[in-house]
Write a protein that holds these residues in place. Structure first.
Motif, PDB file in Angstrom:
ATOM      1  N   LEU A  14       0.807  -1.226   0.000  1.00  0.00           N
ATOM      2  CA  LEU A  14       0.000   0.000   0.000  1.00  0.00           C
ATOM      3  C   LEU A  14       0.841   1.276   0.000  1.00  0.00           C
ATOM      4  O   LEU A  14       0.549   2.229  -0.732  1.00  0.00           O
ATOM      5  N   ALA A  15       1.907   1.304   0.805  1.00  0.00           N
ATOM      6  CA  ALA A  15       2.739   2.511   0.864  1.00  0.00           C
ATOM      7  C   ALA A  15       3.363   2.800  -0.504  1.00  0.00           C
ATOM      8  O   ALA A  15       3.463   3.953  -0.939  1.00  0.00           O
ATOM      9  N   SER A  16       3.754   1.735  -1.217  1.00  0.00           N
ATOM     10  CA  SER A  16       4.416   1.910  -2.514  1.00  0.00           C
ATOM     11  C   SER A  16       3.426   2.260  -3.630  1.00  0.00           C
ATOM     12  O   SER A  16       3.833   2.675  -4.711  1.00  0.00           O
ATOM     13  N   VAL A  17       2.142   2.091  -3.343  1.00  0.00           N
ATOM     14  CA  VAL A  17       1.107   2.450  -4.321  1.00  0.00           C
ATOM     15  C   VAL A  17       0.818   3.953  -4.270  1.00  0.00           C
ATOM     16  O   VAL A  17       0.482   4.572  -5.282  1.00  0.00           O
ATOM     17  N   ALA A  18       0.963   4.558  -3.068  1.00  0.00           N
ATOM     18  CA  ALA A  18       0.578   5.966  -2.897  1.00  0.00           C
ATOM     19  C   ALA A  18       1.123   6.880  -4.009  1.00  0.00           C
ATOM     20  O   ALA A  18       0.363   7.645  -4.615  1.00  0.00           O
ATOM     21  N   PRO A  19       2.427   6.799  -4.345  1.00  0.00           N
ATOM     22  CA  PRO A  19       2.957   7.719  -5.365  1.00  0.00           C
ATOM     23  C   PRO A  19       2.357   7.530  -6.763  1.00  0.00           C
ATOM     24  O   PRO A  19       2.511   8.401  -7.621  1.00  0.00           O
ATOM     25  N   LEU A  20       1.676   6.401  -6.989  1.00  0.00           N
ATOM     26  CA  LEU A  20       1.049   6.229  -8.300  1.00  0.00           C
ATOM     27  C   LEU A  20      -0.025   7.282  -8.519  1.00  0.00           C
ATOM     28  O   LEU A  20      -0.317   7.657  -9.649  1.00  0.00           O
ATOM     29  N   LEU A  21      -0.609   7.791  -7.426  1.00  0.00           N
ATOM     30  CA  LEU A  21      -1.720   8.739  -7.541  1.00  0.00           C
ATOM     31  C   LEU A  21      -1.307  10.078  -8.161  1.00  0.00           C
ATOM     32  O   LEU A  21      -2.144  10.823  -8.648  1.00  0.00           O
ATOM     33  N   CYS A  22      -0.003  10.421  -8.108  1.00  0.00           N
ATOM     34  CA  CYS A  22       0.447  11.605  -8.852  1.00  0.00           C
ATOM     35  C   CYS A  22       1.625  11.245  -9.753  1.00  0.00           C
ATOM     36  O   CYS A  22       1.517  11.323 -10.970  1.00  0.00           O
ATOM     37  N   ALA A  23       2.750  10.837  -9.182  1.00  0.00           N
ATOM     38  CA  ALA A  23       3.923  10.526 -10.014  1.00  0.00           C
ATOM     39  C   ALA A  23       3.574   9.461 -11.056  1.00  0.00           C
ATOM     40  O   ALA A  23       4.025   9.525 -12.204  1.00  0.00           O
ATOM     41  N   GLY A  24       2.755   8.499 -10.677  1.00  0.00           N
ATOM     42  CA  GLY A  24       2.380   7.424 -11.600  1.00  0.00           C
ATOM     43  C   GLY A  24       1.544   7.939 -12.747  1.00  0.00           C
ATOM     44  O   GLY A  24       1.923   7.831 -13.916  1.00  0.00           O
ATOM     45  N   ILE A  25       0.427   8.547 -12.435  1.00  0.00           N
ATOM     46  CA  ILE A  25      -0.485   8.970 -13.510  1.00  0.00           C
ATOM     47  C   ILE A  25       0.130  10.086 -14.366  1.00  0.00           C
ATOM     48  O   ILE A  25      -0.102  10.149 -15.576  1.00  0.00           O
ATOM     49  N   THR A  26       0.952  10.940 -13.784  1.00  0.00           N
ATOM     50  CA  THR A  26       1.543  12.052 -14.547  1.00  0.00           C
ATOM     51  C   THR A  26       2.498  11.550 -15.630  1.00  0.00           C
ATOM     52  O   THR A  26       2.717  12.220 -16.645  1.00  0.00           O
ATOM     53  N   THR A  27       3.065  10.385 -15.430  1.00  0.00           N
ATOM     54  CA  THR A  27       3.966   9.832 -16.445  1.00  0.00           C
ATOM     55  C   THR A  27       3.228   8.814 -17.330  1.00  0.00           C
ATOM     56  O   THR A  27       3.448   8.755 -18.530  1.00  0.00           O
ATOM     57  N   TYR A  28       2.299   8.058 -16.746  1.00  0.00           N
ATOM     58  CA  TYR A  28       1.516   7.074 -17.521  1.00  0.00           C
ATOM     59  C   TYR A  28       0.711   7.781 -18.606  1.00  0.00           C
ATOM     60  O   TYR A  28       0.703   7.352 -19.775  1.00  0.00           O
ATOM     61  N   SER A  29       0.036   8.865 -18.231  1.00  0.00           N
ATOM     62  CA  SER A  29      -0.906   9.512 -19.158  1.00  0.00           C
ATOM     63  C   SER A  29      -0.240  10.010 -20.449  1.00  0.00           C
ATOM     64  O   SER A  29      -0.698   9.666 -21.538  1.00  0.00           O
ATOM     65  N   PRO A  30       0.844  10.783 -20.388  1.00  0.00           N
ATOM     66  CA  PRO A  30       1.446  11.213 -21.656  1.00  0.00           C
ATOM     67  C   PRO A  30       2.061  10.063 -22.454  1.00  0.00           C
ATOM     68  O   PRO A  30       2.002  10.066 -23.682  1.00  0.00           O
ATOM     69  N   LEU A  31       2.636   9.079 -21.771  1.00  0.00           N
ATOM     70  CA  LEU A  31       3.224   7.949 -22.518  1.00  0.00           C
ATOM     71  C   LEU A  31       2.123   7.203 -23.273  1.00  0.00           C
ATOM     72  O   LEU A  31       2.314   6.747 -24.405  1.00  0.00           O
ATOM     73  N   ARG A  32       0.937   7.098 -22.687  1.00  0.00           N
ATOM     74  CA  ARG A  32      -0.212   6.480 -23.358  1.00  0.00           C
ATOM     75  C   ARG A  32      -0.729   7.394 -24.475  1.00  0.00           C
ATOM     76  O   ARG A  32      -1.013   6.935 -25.579  1.00  0.00           O
ATOM     77  N   HIS A  33      -0.844   8.689 -24.163  1.00  0.00           N
ATOM     78  CA  HIS A  33      -1.386   9.635 -25.161  1.00  0.00           C
ATOM     79  C   HIS A  33      -0.555   9.627 -26.436  1.00  0.00           C
ATOM     80  O   HIS A  33      -1.087   9.614 -27.543  1.00  0.00           O
ATOM     81  N   TRP A  34       0.786   9.616 -26.275  1.00  0.00           N
ATOM     82  CA  TRP A  34       1.662   9.632 -27.463  1.00  0.00           C
ATOM     83  C   TRP A  34       2.018   8.209 -27.912  1.00  0.00           C
ATOM     84  O   TRP A  34       2.879   8.034 -28.758  1.00  0.00           O
ATOM     85  N   LYS A  35       1.352   7.233 -27.299  1.00  0.00           N
ATOM     86  CA  LYS A  35       1.488   5.827 -27.708  1.00  0.00           C
ATOM     87  C   LYS A  35       2.940   5.354 -27.749  1.00  0.00           C
ATOM     88  O   LYS A  35       3.403   4.729 -28.712  1.00  0.00           O
ATOM     89  N   VAL A  36       3.668   5.703 -26.718  1.00  0.00           N
ATOM     90  CA  VAL A  36       5.066   5.280 -26.618  1.00  0.00           C
ATOM     91  C   VAL A  36       5.090   3.757 -26.431  1.00  0.00           C
ATOM     92  O   VAL A  36       4.415   3.225 -25.546  1.00  0.00           O
ATOM     93  N   SER A  37       5.823   3.069 -27.292  1.00  0.00           N
ATOM     94  CA  SER A  37       5.776   1.600 -27.254  1.00  0.00           C
ATOM     95  C   SER A  37       7.017   1.006 -27.903  1.00  0.00           C
ATOM     96  O   SER A  37       7.998   1.715 -28.158  1.00  0.00           O
ATOM     97  N   LYS A  38       6.934  -0.282 -28.200  1.00  0.00           N
ATOM     98  CA  LYS A  38       8.060  -1.026 -28.770  1.00  0.00           C
ATOM     99  C   LYS A  38       8.541  -0.349 -30.058  1.00  0.00           C
ATOM    100  O   LYS A  38       7.736   0.095 -30.872  1.00  0.00           O
TER     101      LYS A  38
END
Ligand code: NAP
Ligand code: ZN
Ligand code: ZN
Length: 347
Positions: free
Chosen positions: A151-175
């Protein structure tokens, strides 16, 4: 009203200290939860110091909040007492503009309600964040947390996680893509984890040569010390995407020069001072300079579920509430491995 306790900055000049305050009663659509852990984001430090704009004081920071539901309102459908839940950077939005209807509440035209240093949608009542024992939030802005992860290691996903996940998904960064991550801090280390998980070749661009071994452990394929001119030159024109997570003033032209033709540099870091951009930095090679802010509620839940399925969490150092000022001092030196998380049992 509900009595709450937390740590607040009374002014931009004073350190955080214990403070008692009131939160609203649990309304029909509200969830009240006991805060168990709260991540420490560099935005907390920027805001208590008025780096960006004059803040609302007293300020209780914290927008990487996880805990257990204590009480739900009469009309709450999705949560029950005892559920593990989280709240990120927003606690409400207008719900009726085009952005809100699309699930992009972070870009709400009327202004979303920030979790702290903001106001509720009445534009008057101040909001107080997660460096506290309890919080009351409308169920639509509450996220479900899996019990599979620490649980403690999940907390940062709520900002640091989503702030990096969202643009990488938006620009479809992949293989097949080469991704550069500038700055290996809270956001940067999550960008590395997501970039690797999405199949990209990831290079960390860091001012701290001491972070190389950690970068590789996090999954990065390459590591470049940006203070070393020869190392920097070796990656010129090589990246499809760069995500810039730097919190302090730096020369963005340098990093634009590392993009391939048609490359995109995504700014997520928010230094207090603007960075001048030379037109040639983007004209030559038809480059794009873009930005991105956190992520909407739907996408935040998608990210949390993705992390649960792929066993992705933040690398953290758990601290006691009383040690927050030392944590900020280390953060200012870029010495975070790689997110501080406050154990709220120590409040
Ligand atoms: P952090 O943990 O302090 O990491 C920032 C990293 O930037 C440092 O670890 C350091 O990495 C690098 N850095 C620091 N000073 C530098 C300098 N002068 N030149 C070059 N690199 C430098 O901070 P964070 O919590 O990840 O937040 C990063 C930024 O993103 C902050 O400005 C924060 O407010 C912002 N933010 C934005 C959003 C959004 O929605 N867009 C959301 C959350 C946070 P190295 O040691 O590797 O160089
Ligand atoms: Zn944050
Ligand atoms: Zn809206």
């Amino acid at each position: 009203m509900i009595q709450a306790k937390g740590y607040a900055a009374q002014t931009p000049e004073t350190d955080l200290a214990p403070w008692s305050f009131e939160r609203r009663e649990v309304g029909d659509h509200d969830v009240q939860f006991d805060i168990m852990f709260c991540g420490v984001c560099h935005s907390d430090l920027h805001q208590i110091k008025n780096d960006w704009f004059p803040g609302i004081f007293p300020m209780v920071p914290g927008h990487e909040i996880v805990g257990k539901v204590q009480k739900v309102g009469a009309h709450v459908k999705r949560y029950k007492v005892g559920d593990l839940v989280g709240v990120g950077c927003m606690v409400d939005s207008c719900r009726s503009c085009d952005e809100c209807k699309e699930g992009l509440e972070q870009y709400c035209q009327a202004g979303s309600s920030q979790t702290y240093n903001g106001t509720e949608q009445d534009k008057k009542t101040p909001t107080y964040g997660g460096y506290s024992n309890t919080i009351i939030v409308n169920e639509d802005f509450v996220l479900r947390i899996s019990d599979k992860l620490d649980l403690a290691s999940v907390a940062p996903l709520l900002c640091a996680g989503i702030t990096t996940y969202s643009p990488l998904r938006h620009w479809k960064v992949s293989k097949g893509h080469k991704l550069g991550v500038v700055g290996l801090g809270g956001l940067g280390h999550m960008a590395v984890k997501f970039g690797v998980s999405f199949g990209a070749e990831v290079t960390v661009l860091s001012t701290s040569e001491s972070k190389e071994a950690d970068a590789k452990k996090l999954g990065a394929h390459k590591f470049v010390v940006t203070k070393d001119k020869a190392q920097l030159k070796s990656v010129r024109g090589s990246f499809d995407f760069i995500i810039d997570t730097v919190s302090a003033k730096h020369d963005m032209n340098t990093y634009l020069g590392l993009l391939k033709t048609n490359g995109v540099m995504i700014c997520v870091g928010v230094p207090s001072e603007p960075s001048p951009i030379a037109a040639f930095s983007i004209i030559v090679g038809r480059k794009s300079l873009a930005g991105s802010s956190i992520g909407g509620i739907r996408e935040t839940q998608e990210m949390l579920d993705y992390c649960s399925d792929h066993n992705i969490v933040s690398d953290i150092e758990v601290i006691a509430m009383k040690d927050i000022t030392q944590a900020y001092e280390r953060m200012l030196k870029g010495d975070v491995k790689y997110r501080f998380v406050i154990d709220m049992a120590t409040l």
